[in-house]
Design a protein around this motif. Structure first.
Motif, PDB file in Angstrom:
ATOM      1  N   ALA A  25       0.827  -1.206   0.000  1.00 54.16           N
ATOM      2  CA  ALA A  25       0.000   0.000   0.000  1.00 54.16           C
ATOM      3  C   ALA A  25       0.862   1.257   0.000  1.00 54.16           C
ATOM      4  N   LEU A  26       1.950   1.240   0.768  1.00 55.46           N
ATOM      5  CA  LEU A  26       2.848   2.391   0.773  1.00 55.46           C
ATOM      6  C   LEU A  26       3.510   2.550  -0.589  1.00 55.46           C
ATOM      7  N   ARG A  27       3.916   1.445  -1.199  1.00 56.78           N
ATOM      8  CA  ARG A  27       4.499   1.507  -2.533  1.00 56.78           C
ATOM      9  C   ARG A  27       3.529   2.125  -3.528  1.00 56.78           C
ATOM     10  N   TRP A  28       2.258   1.747  -3.434  1.00 58.16           N
ATOM     11  CA  TRP A  28       1.253   2.305  -4.338  1.00 58.16           C
ATOM     12  C   TRP A  28       1.167   3.822  -4.167  1.00 58.16           C
ATOM     13  N   ARG A  29       1.173   4.271  -2.917  1.00 61.71           N
ATOM     14  CA  ARG A  29       1.093   5.716  -2.666  1.00 61.71           C
ATOM     15  C   ARG A  29       2.330   6.438  -3.190  1.00 61.71           C
ATOM     16  N   ALA A  30       3.511   5.821  -2.999  1.00 60.96           N
ATOM     17  CA  ALA A  30       4.761   6.482  -3.364  1.00 60.96           C
ATOM     18  C   ALA A  30       5.012   6.475  -4.859  1.00 60.96           C
ATOM     19  N   PHE A  31       4.606   5.402  -5.546  1.00 55.53           N
ATOM     20  CA  PHE A  31       4.918   5.265  -6.970  1.00 55.53           C
ATOM     21  C   PHE A  31       3.729   5.543  -7.882  1.00 55.53           C
ATOM     22  N   ARG A  32       2.584   4.965  -7.565  1.00 58.42           N
ATOM     23  CA  ARG A  32       1.483   4.963  -8.519  1.00 58.42           C
ATOM     24  C   ARG A  32       0.463   6.073  -8.278  1.00 58.42           C
ATOM     25  N   ALA A  33       0.124   6.336  -7.035  1.00 58.29           N
ATOM     26  CA  ALA A  33      -0.914   7.330  -6.758  1.00 58.29           C
ATOM     27  C   ALA A  33      -0.507   8.708  -7.260  1.00 58.29           C
ATOM     28  N   VAL A  34       0.782   9.034  -7.141  1.00 57.49           N
ATOM     29  CA  VAL A  34       1.230  10.360  -7.569  1.00 57.49           C
ATOM     30  C   VAL A  34       1.116  10.528  -9.086  1.00 57.49           C
ATOM     31  N   CYS A  35       1.068   9.402  -9.809  1.00 57.13           N
ATOM     32  CA  CYS A  35       0.946   9.456 -11.270  1.00 57.13           C
ATOM     33  C   CYS A  35      -0.459   9.116 -11.737  1.00 57.13           C
ATOM     34  N   GLY A  36      -1.377   8.899 -10.793  1.00 53.93           N
ATOM     35  CA  GLY A  36      -2.730   8.529 -11.159  1.00 53.93           C
ATOM     36  C   GLY A  36      -2.840   7.149 -11.745  1.00 53.93           C
ATOM     37  N   GLN A  37      -1.897   6.249 -11.365  1.00 54.73           N
ATOM     38  CA  GLN A  37      -1.881   4.900 -11.907  1.00 54.73           C
ATOM     39  C   GLN A  37      -2.112   3.889 -10.797  1.00 54.73           C
ATOM     40  N   GLY A  38      -2.314   2.641 -11.194  1.00 54.85           N
ATOM     41  CA  GLY A  38      -2.345   1.562 -10.220  1.00 54.85           C
ATOM     42  C   GLY A  38      -3.705   0.930 -10.063  1.00 54.85           C
ATOM     43  N   ALA A  39      -3.699  -0.185  -9.341  1.00 51.95           N
ATOM     44  CA  ALA A  39      -4.925  -0.950  -9.131  1.00 51.95           C
ATOM     45  C   ALA A  39      -5.879  -0.205  -8.217  1.00 51.95           C
ATOM     46  N   MET A 101      25.641 -11.054  -3.454  1.00 49.85           N
ATOM     47  CA  MET A 101      25.013  -9.815  -3.881  1.00 49.85           C
ATOM     48  C   MET A 101      23.626  -9.731  -3.246  1.00 49.85           C
ATOM     49  N   VAL A 102      23.100  -8.527  -3.150  1.00 52.08           N
ATOM     50  CA  VAL A 102      21.697  -8.375  -2.754  1.00 52.08           C
ATOM     51  C   VAL A 102      21.097  -7.219  -3.547  1.00 52.08           C
ATOM     52  N   GLU A 103      19.916  -7.472  -4.079  1.00 51.66           N
ATOM     53  CA  GLU A 103      19.172  -6.434  -4.790  1.00 51.66           C
ATOM     54  C   GLU A 103      18.205  -5.773  -3.820  1.00 51.66           C
ATOM     55  N   MET A 104      18.300  -4.443  -3.708  1.00 49.89           N
ATOM     56  CA  MET A 104      17.333  -3.677  -2.933  1.00 49.89           C
ATOM     57  C   MET A 104      16.316  -3.091  -3.900  1.00 49.89           C
ATOM     58  N   GLY A 105      15.050  -3.431  -3.717  1.00 53.57           N
ATOM     59  CA  GLY A 105      14.030  -3.000  -4.645  1.00 53.57           C
ATOM     60  C   GLY A 105      12.845  -2.333  -3.981  1.00 53.57           C
ATOM     61  N   ARG A 106      12.094  -1.622  -4.803  1.00 49.45           N
ATOM     62  CA  ARG A 106      10.854  -0.942  -4.380  1.00 49.45           C
ATOM     63  C   ARG A 106      11.073  -0.089  -3.131  1.00 49.45           C
ATOM     64  N   PHE A 107      12.241   0.533  -3.041  1.00 49.26           N
ATOM     65  CA  PHE A 107      12.504   1.418  -1.905  1.00 49.26           C
ATOM     66  C   PHE A 107      11.589   2.623  -2.021  1.00 49.26           C
ATOM     67  N   CYS A 108      10.853   2.928  -0.949  1.00 44.42           N
ATOM     68  CA  CYS A 108       9.939   4.073  -0.992  1.00 44.42           C
ATOM     69  C   CYS A 108       9.794   4.683   0.388  1.00 44.42           C
ATOM     70  N   LEU A 109       9.498   5.973   0.384  1.00 46.71           N
ATOM     71  CA  LEU A 109       9.251   6.745   1.598  1.00 46.71           C
ATOM     72  C   LEU A 109       7.819   7.257   1.576  1.00 46.71           C
ATOM     73  N   ASP A 110       7.232   7.381   2.734  1.00 42.77           N
ATOM     74  CA  ASP A 110       5.904   7.981   2.841  1.00 42.77           C
ATOM     75  C   ASP A 110       5.961   9.386   2.246  1.00 42.77           C
ATOM     76  N   PRO A 111       5.142   9.681   1.223  1.00 40.38           N
ATOM     77  CA  PRO A 111       5.197  11.004   0.596  1.00 40.38           C
ATOM     78  C   PRO A 111       4.923  12.154   1.556  1.00 40.38           C
ATOM     79  N   GLU A 112       4.286  11.869   2.699  1.00 42.85           N
ATOM     80  CA  GLU A 112       3.972  12.923   3.657  1.00 42.85           C
ATOM     81  C   GLU A 112       4.998  13.031   4.775  1.00 42.85           C
ATOM     82  N   CYS A 113       6.014  12.187   4.751  1.00 44.85           N
ATOM     83  CA  CYS A 113       7.041  12.200   5.793  1.00 44.85           C
ATOM     84  C   CYS A 113       8.348  12.686   5.187  1.00 44.85           C
ATOM     85  N   HIS A 114       8.911  13.741   5.741  1.00 47.76           N
ATOM     86  CA  HIS A 114      10.126  14.339   5.184  1.00 47.76           C
ATOM     87  C   HIS A 114      11.259  14.363   6.211  1.00 47.76           C
TER      88      HIS A 114
END
Length: 250
Positions: A25-39, A101-114
């Motif tokens: 849900a946080l990923r959706w807000r950080a990546f998709r909601a800001v672009c008007g995309q997503g499920a 090796m390790v892949e770090m993916g879908r890193f996101c921050l709460d858009p309202e937390c700075h």
């Protein structure tokens, strides 16, 4: 390996389906909601979720989720084809990498937390994981919001000038839509101050650790982002930066 934190935030591994739902849900807000995309259900989900370990960074007081990312460990470079990034970049050079090796993916921050402490706690958690597992290389995709490369020309020019991957590891174009800043911005000099303002927080941290990037950005219309392949060899992190990270990790 237990996760923990200091002060107002703590980091821990997801322990349940509910934890994973919160991260998605946080990923959706950080990546998709800001672009008007997503499920419609407001979650960002893909097949890699089942393969990864997920890290949550929460406010210590009320448990609010303020950051999330996922980790995909690989035994060595021969497994690089299993990574999320391998869908978008030809990574033949990295198949020769001999260590963990390790892949770090879908890193996101709460858009309202700075609060910059959130990023510090996230990197402290990553540092503990890397040290505990003996990881030699950390990599992933660092995303710029939006798909208009013109917005980020100063940032891309700085990446071309100072931070391209060593030739032996450098990713080759694979995705159908890319912005080849390594070629297109050869005559452009960056404005360093503006460039750093445009860099995503995750990428800024990679660069401070001596990280490097691909010579092109992938246009990801699904997430509504531009992303660059990003890597850092743990042994190559400047000593002062490595000490600071380990102090944070406690």
């Amino acid at each position: 390996m237990p996760m923990r934190g200091r002060g107002r935030y703590r980091a821990r591994f997801a322990e349940s389906a509910t934890d994973l739902d919160r991260a998605q849900a946080l990923r959706w807000r950080a990546f998709r909601a800001v672009c008007g995309q997503g499920a419609e259900d407001g979650r960002d989900v893909d097949a890699f979720d089942a393969l990864c370990r997920h890290v949550l960074v929460e406010a210590a007081g009320d448990g609010r989720l303020v950051a999330a990312f996922r980790l995909l460990p690989l035994a060595d470079g021969r497994e690089i084809g299993r990574s999320y990034a391998a869908q978008y970049y030809e990574l033949a050079g990295l198949r020769r990498y001999p260590g963990k090796m390790v892949e770090m993916g879908r890193f996101c921050l709460d858009p309202e937390c700075h609060d910059p402490d959130v990023l510090r706690v996230a990197w402290a958690a990553m540092t503990r994981f890397v040290d505990a597992e003996g990881v030699g290389m950390l990599f992933g995709c660092s995303s710029f919001l939006g798909t208009d490369a013109e917005t980020y020309l100063d940032a891309f020019a700085m990446l071309r000038e100072r931070h391209l991957a060593p030739k032996r590891w450098r990713p080759v174009v694979k995705a159908p839509k890319v912005f080849r800043f390594g070629l297109r911005l050869r005559r452009r000099q960056s404005d360093p101050r503006r460039a750093m303002q445009l860099m995503p927080p995750l990428l800024r941290t990679y660069l401070m650790m001596g990280g490097w990037v691909s010579d092109h950005a992938v246009v990801d219309d699904d997430l509504g982002t531009l992303h660059v392949f990003t890597g850092v060899e743990i042994a190559g992190i400047p000593p002062a930066r490595a000490r600071a990270l380990r102090l944070l990790a406690g």
